[in-house]
Scaffold this active site. Sequence first.
Site, PDB file in Angstrom:
ATOM      1  N   ASN A  72      32.071  89.874 -27.650  1.00 54.67           N
ATOM      2  CA  ASN A  72      32.362  91.307 -27.695  1.00 54.67           C
ATOM      3  C   ASN A  72      33.533  91.659 -26.769  1.00 54.67           C
ATOM      4  OD1 ASN A  72      31.408  94.122 -28.523  1.00 54.67           O
ATOM      5  ND2 ASN A  72      31.378  94.270 -26.304  1.00 54.67           N
ATOM      6  N   LYS A 129      27.975  88.883 -25.698  1.00 54.62           N
ATOM      7  CA  LYS A 129      28.711  89.750 -24.768  1.00 54.62           C
ATOM      8  C   LYS A 129      30.116  89.200 -24.539  1.00 54.62           C
ATOM      9  CE  LYS A 129      29.904  92.699 -21.674  1.00 54.62           C
ATOM     10  NZ  LYS A 129      29.334  93.605 -20.750  1.00 54.62           N
ATOM     11  N   ARG A 157      29.941  98.647 -23.713  1.00 59.11           N
ATOM     12  CA  ARG A 157      30.414 100.025 -23.728  1.00 59.11           C
ATOM     13  C   ARG A 157      30.682 100.487 -22.295  1.00 59.11           C
ATOM     14  NH1 ARG A 157      26.530 101.629 -28.660  1.00 59.11           N
ATOM     15  NH2 ARG A 157      27.778 100.613 -30.283  1.00 59.11           N
ATOM     16  N   LEU A 180      22.995  93.167 -12.211  1.00 58.36           N
ATOM     17  CA  LEU A 180      23.714  92.725 -11.011  1.00 58.36           C
ATOM     18  C   LEU A 180      25.137  92.291 -11.344  1.00 58.36           C
ATOM     19  CD1 LEU A 180      20.651  90.778  -9.639  1.00 58.36           C
ATOM     20  CD2 LEU A 180      21.550  92.923  -8.737  1.00 58.36           C
TER      21      LEU A 180
END
Length: 187
Positions: free
Chosen positions: A176, A173, A125, A67
């Site tokens: 990253n 995350k 990605r 979401l």
Amino acid sequence: MSKVGFIGVGTMGCPMASNIISKGNDLKFYDPYVHDENKSKLENLGAQYCTSIKDLLDDSEFVITMLPNGNNVKDVCMGEDGLLKQDKKDYIHIDMSTILPADSIAINKQFESHNIKMFDAPVARLVNNAIDGTLLIMVGGSLDGFSKIEEILKCMGSDVVYCGPIGSGSKMKIINNYMAIVSNKRA
């Protein structure tokens, strides 16, 4: 073969759900804002569209949420008709949304109070990687439960990395994303 319920089949979620089906799993999906193109694509692959979270849960072993933000995840999990308001409690919840680690931890506390395992597993990605199943998936949650979800995650990602307790996937995350921004500014 696993039975998967997937909530949120937008730009990233639709190809992720498609890859779960292509690996031989049964998939039901729910998204009140689904685009007709995504709905048709998944149904043509054999997925079943559900009009409610209750219907999605019926025989799902895993429920994946993908979401846009933490408020959406909280609503789907704890809202009036959310996952935790349903009678079914024998599934594993995997949130693959990019949300704050604190939100993942708070949502997990609610799942724990219902004896439901939860993992935060945001992806990195691009859309092309979601299409070809080569996402990087960073997982937070119990190590002993990780082996139960790894096969499903490998349907969507080529790199599935266990990062630590709940919230760790979301933390990685953020790191990253930061590293990607810093690297692009220097290039």
